[in-house]
Design an enzyme around this catalytic site. Structure first.
Site, PDB file in Angstrom:
ATOM      1  CB  CYS A  81      -0.833   0.036   1.273  1.00 20.64           C
ATOM      2  SG  CYS A  81       0.163   0.457   2.685  1.00 20.64           S
ATOM      3  NE  ARG A 131       3.980   1.694  -1.958  1.00 19.94           N
ATOM      4  CZ  ARG A 131       5.077   0.965  -1.892  1.00 19.94           C
ATOM      5  NH1 ARG A 131       5.953   1.034  -2.870  1.00 19.94           N
ATOM      6  NH2 ARG A 131       5.305   0.194  -0.872  1.00 19.94           N
ATOM      7  CD1 TRP A 153      -3.817  -4.710  -3.460  1.00 23.47           C
ATOM      8  CD2 TRP A 153      -2.915  -6.011  -1.885  1.00 23.47           C
ATOM      9  NE1 TRP A 153      -3.780  -5.994  -3.941  1.00 23.47           N
ATOM     10  CE2 TRP A 153      -3.235  -6.808  -3.000  1.00 23.47           C
ATOM     11  CE3 TRP A 153      -2.335  -6.622  -0.770  1.00 23.47           C
ATOM     12  CZ2 TRP A 153      -2.990  -8.175  -3.041  1.00 23.47           C
ATOM     13  CZ3 TRP A 153      -2.100  -7.981  -0.813  1.00 23.47           C
ATOM     14  CH2 TRP A 153      -2.425  -8.750  -1.939  1.00 23.47           C
ATOM     15  CG  ASN A 175       3.541  -1.024   3.132  1.00 27.67           C
ATOM     16  OD1 ASN A 175       4.540  -0.670   2.535  1.00 27.67           O
ATOM     17  ND2 ASN A 175       2.893  -2.106   2.791  1.00 27.67           N
ATOM     18  N   GLY A 176       1.998  -3.408   5.283  1.00 25.45           N
ATOM     19  CA  GLY A 176       2.546  -4.712   5.657  1.00 25.45           C
ATOM     20  C   GLY A 176       1.598  -5.482   6.552  1.00 25.45           C
ATOM     21  CD  GLU A 184       5.211 -10.674 -19.138  1.00 29.35           C
ATOM     22  OE1 GLU A 184       5.283 -11.451 -18.169  1.00 29.35           O
ATOM     23  OE2 GLU A 184       4.915  -9.464 -19.017  1.00 29.35           O
ATOM     24  CE  LYS A 192       2.098  -7.978 -18.376  1.00 30.97           C
ATOM     25  NZ  LYS A 192       2.899  -8.074 -17.519  1.00 30.97           N
ATOM     26  CD  GLU A 212      -0.159  -8.769 -14.753  1.00 31.55           C
ATOM     27  OE1 GLU A 212       0.476  -8.546 -13.718  1.00 31.55           O
ATOM     28  OE2 GLU A 212       0.308  -8.511 -15.882  1.00 31.55           O
ATOM     29  CG  HIS A 247       3.054 -34.490 -23.665  1.00 33.06           C
ATOM     30  ND1 HIS A 247       3.218 -35.836 -23.892  1.00 33.06           N
ATOM     31  CD2 HIS A 247       4.007 -33.862 -24.412  1.00 33.06           C
ATOM     32  CE1 HIS A 247       4.238 -36.029 -24.712  1.00 33.06           C
ATOM     33  NE2 HIS A 247       4.734 -34.842 -25.045  1.00 33.06           N
ATOM     34  CE  LYS A 270       4.782  -1.214 -12.009  1.00 39.49           C
ATOM     35  NZ  LYS A 270       4.550  -1.973 -13.225  1.00 39.49           N
TER      36      LYS A 270
HETATM   37  N1  GLU Z   1      -2.412  -5.173   6.844  1.00 37.65           N
HETATM   38  C1  GLU Z   1      -2.991  -3.881   6.651  1.00 37.65           C
HETATM   39  C2  GLU Z   1      -4.453  -3.983   6.208  1.00 37.65           C
HETATM   40  O1  GLU Z   1      -4.930  -4.990   5.792  1.00 37.65           O
HETATM   41  C3  GLU Z   1      -2.208  -3.040   5.661  1.00 37.65           C
HETATM   42  C4  GLU Z   1      -2.260  -3.590   4.291  1.00 37.65           C
HETATM   43  C5  GLU Z   1      -1.539  -2.712   3.322  1.00 37.65           C
HETATM   44  O2  GLU Z   1      -0.296  -2.806   3.282  1.00 37.65           O
HETATM   45  O3  GLU Z   1      -2.241  -1.986   2.577  1.00 37.65           O
HETATM   46  O4  GLU Z   1      -5.177  -3.048   6.282  1.00 37.65           O
END
Ligand code: GLU
Length: 591
Positions: free
Chosen positions: A2, A29, A76, A102-103, A466, A470, A473, A489, A586
């Site tokens: 994010c 992101r 995200w 983030n994370g 690839e 694309k 996605e 096969h 991304k």
């Molecule tokens: N783990 C957090 C959430 O789910 C942050 C996710 C993120 O990096 O956007 O809200």
């Protein structure tokens, strides 16, 4: 995965406008929801909602929040659905601290239970909400801010970065294996996941290292490590090209970036000329060479597997970054890992590198963001030099990665005269871009299909993969790339009158063309339709996407362009947003 951003203005200007603009630039992101918190008269004001920045701003006027200090987030979701209450920022139960994160906090459930037992209430399903509550509970126990942060991070497990905003007008930025950069501008201090977030406003930046945090207030900043030691990091000047990311005359970044390939191919690696020698010396003395990447970058690793042995005598073993830990016994001081990544921040790739480093392997990387964690972790790196790639689906970064592989081949065998032929490659790319009608027509004809198969043989097989990636996605159509010889096969069972198969079929010296024609006959006998991608028309094709004629070595570089275009036009035909496909981001900074 994010973007997080924070800003303290040293004038009396409100920060909300700046933060909204920054979030718009960084939403590549993560873009499922958006939120902003500011501090105004010692009160934390918050607005947040579901959707893209422009949409949420229109609905909620995020940019009208008052206050000279603020934090923002584009999400995200990893923990908790995409809802307004799960969108960031999150505040502690006492409404004194707001956090964007983030994370992932891996032990959030344990922490949440402990905090609930202390009487704290929670409003979201996220892992994030434990951070402001934990910090607040430690401050209430009588700790100053620095010690409270140290105690907080000692209790968190996982890979994360976060920014906390406190009522005393300070921001705390914490970095632990997710990106976080401090920006120093004449009008204030900035914190962000990416320089793009504040490039316009700052001249110098400080790249925090992992397990470090910074406390910023209107009069200055101090950096510490997680043990509480003061850290002195030297600010570096930033290049002003970082701020120049606009769509120009194009409707989407993706189509703009597809067109940019007429110049990015020529620029690839040119700011890293000395590093090509380092790569050459390390690769030729390595006992084994592994190449790793995720998604498109993994497909580049597969291209390397086909291109390298003949010209360099080196055999290449591609390993998906997310699968790296299952290859324990392969790495030692005689092995080299070449890591490929656009952002240089992909968690899977960084974990793969950390794993090989632990075994004392050499680390080489091919990366677009040369200030990234991957570049820092490498013994040597070559920059793609293709500029910011905003479209979530990789396009120009893929052809730049492949060009770098070619330039490396030339180091091993100068008689290949790669560099001097790149102008003709670029002319061929221009010709494809000037004649998009066949791809546009086919995209229109195929817009309602559910499945699409792409065949390639030899080095064209990774391009088939690839191409399928694309199309998945951007169009959300199920697409699979197969090695053409594998058809009989298994995949042949999928063929019937409703099936479309694209065959990458350049007219080569016989190594793939004739065999492909046999496969095409087998497919047509089952009633399926064939789209040939080739420099030569063949009446067996139901549709033909012409390729310009070029020395065969370079075909992988140009034959990927029609697939990028097809993915783009299918996305438009199906009413999708090609720049921001659903569920993706991304830069994938979670496991
Ligand atoms: N783990 C957090 C959430 O789910 C942050 C996710 C993120 O990096 O956007 O809200």
């Amino acid at each position: 995965m994010c973007s997080i951003i924070g800003c303290i203005h040293n004038s009396n200007l409100d920060v909300a406008n700046v933060l909204v603009e920054s979030m718009g630039k960084m939403e590549y992101r993560g873009y499922d929801s958006v939120g902003l918190a500011t501090l105004s008269d010692r009160e934390i004001l918050i607005k947040k909602g579901i959707g893209r920045v422009s949409h949420v701003n229109k609905e909620l006027s995020l940019n009208e929040l008052k206050g000279e200090i603020g934090i923002g987030h584009t999400r995200w979701a990893t923990h908790g659905g995409v809802t307004q209450s799960n969108a960031h920022p999150h505040v502690c139960a006492r409404s004194e601290i707001a956090v964007v994160h983030n994370g992932i906090i891996e032990n959030y459930l344990d922490l949440k239970n402990q905090l609930k037992n202390k009487g704290m209430t929670f409003k979201s399903d996220t892992d994030t909400e434990v951070i402001p509550n934990l910090l607040s509970s430690i401050i209430i126990e009588g700790n100053d801010l620095k010690n409270a942060v140290i105690k907080t991070v000692s209790k968190l497990t996982g890979q994360y970065s976060f920014i906390a905003m406190l009522k005393d007008k300070s921001l705390v930025g914490v970095k632990n294996h997710e990106p976080l950069i401090l920006g120093l501008g004449s009008d204030g201090y900035y914190l962000s996941s990416d320089i793009l977030g504040f490039a316009k406003h700052v001249d110098k930046v400080i790249y925090l290292d992992d397990e470090q945090f910074v406390i910023v207030n209107p009069s200055g900043y101090t950096i510490y490590d997680f043990k509480g030691n003061l850290v002195n990091l030297i600010p570096t000047k930033i290049s002003k090209t970082s701020e120049n990311v606009e769509k120009g005359k194009y409707e989407h970044f993706t189509i703009k970036e597809i067109h940019e390939q007429t110049s990015t191919v020529l620029q690839s690696g040119i700011e890293s000329l000395d590093e090509f020698d380092t790569f050459f010396n390390i690769l030729k003395t390595s006992k084994r060479v592994y190449v790793t990447g995720s998604g498109t970058s993994y497909n580049t690793a597969l291209v390397a597997k086909y291109l390298f042995p003949k010209i360099t005598g080196i055999s290449i073993e591609p390993i998906m970054s997310s699968e790296m830990k299952f290859f324990d016994d392969c790495f030692n001081e005689d092995t080299t890992l070449v890591a490929i990544s656009q952002s240089g921040e992909s968690t899977d790739v960084l974990n793969a590198v950390a794993f090989a480093k632990e075994k004392n392997s050499k680390i080489l990387s091919i990366v677009n963001t040369t200030t990234s964690s991957l570049a820092k972790a490498s013994d040597s790196f070559i920059g793609l030099n293709c500029g910011y790639e905003v479209g979530v689906a990789a396009t120009k970064s893929f052809t730049s990665q492949i060009t770098i592989l070619y330039r490396l081949l030339e180091k091993f065998d100068p008689s290949q005269k790669i560099s001097s032929q790149l102008n003709s490659v670029v002319d061929a790319i221009s010709k494809i871009l000037e004649n998009q009608k066949p791809v546009i027509d086919i995209s229109h004809a195929l817009k309602n299909i559910n499945n699409l198969y792409i065949l390639g043989r030899g080095v064209h097989y990774p391009i088939a993969k690839e191409g399928a990636l694309k199309i998945k996605e951007l169009s959300y159509i199920h697409a699979e790339g197969f090695a053409a010889g594998e058809l009989k096969h298994g995949p042949l069972a999928l063929m019937d009158e409703d099936t479309y198969v694209i065959v990458i079929n350049p007219k080569d010296d016989g190594s793939t063309y004739a065999d492909n024609l046999s496969n095409i006959s087998e497919i047509k006998s089952r009633g399926a339709k064939i789209i040939g991608v080739s420099d030569e028309f063949n009446q067996i094709y139901d549709y033909w996407i012409p390729l310009p004629t070029l020395p065969k070595l370079f075909y992988p570089l140009i034959e990927t362009i029609p697939f990028q275009l097809m993915a783009y036009y299918l996305s438009i035909e199906r009413g999708n947003d090609p720049d921001y496909p659903r569920n993706l981001a991304k830069c994938v900074t979670v496991k």
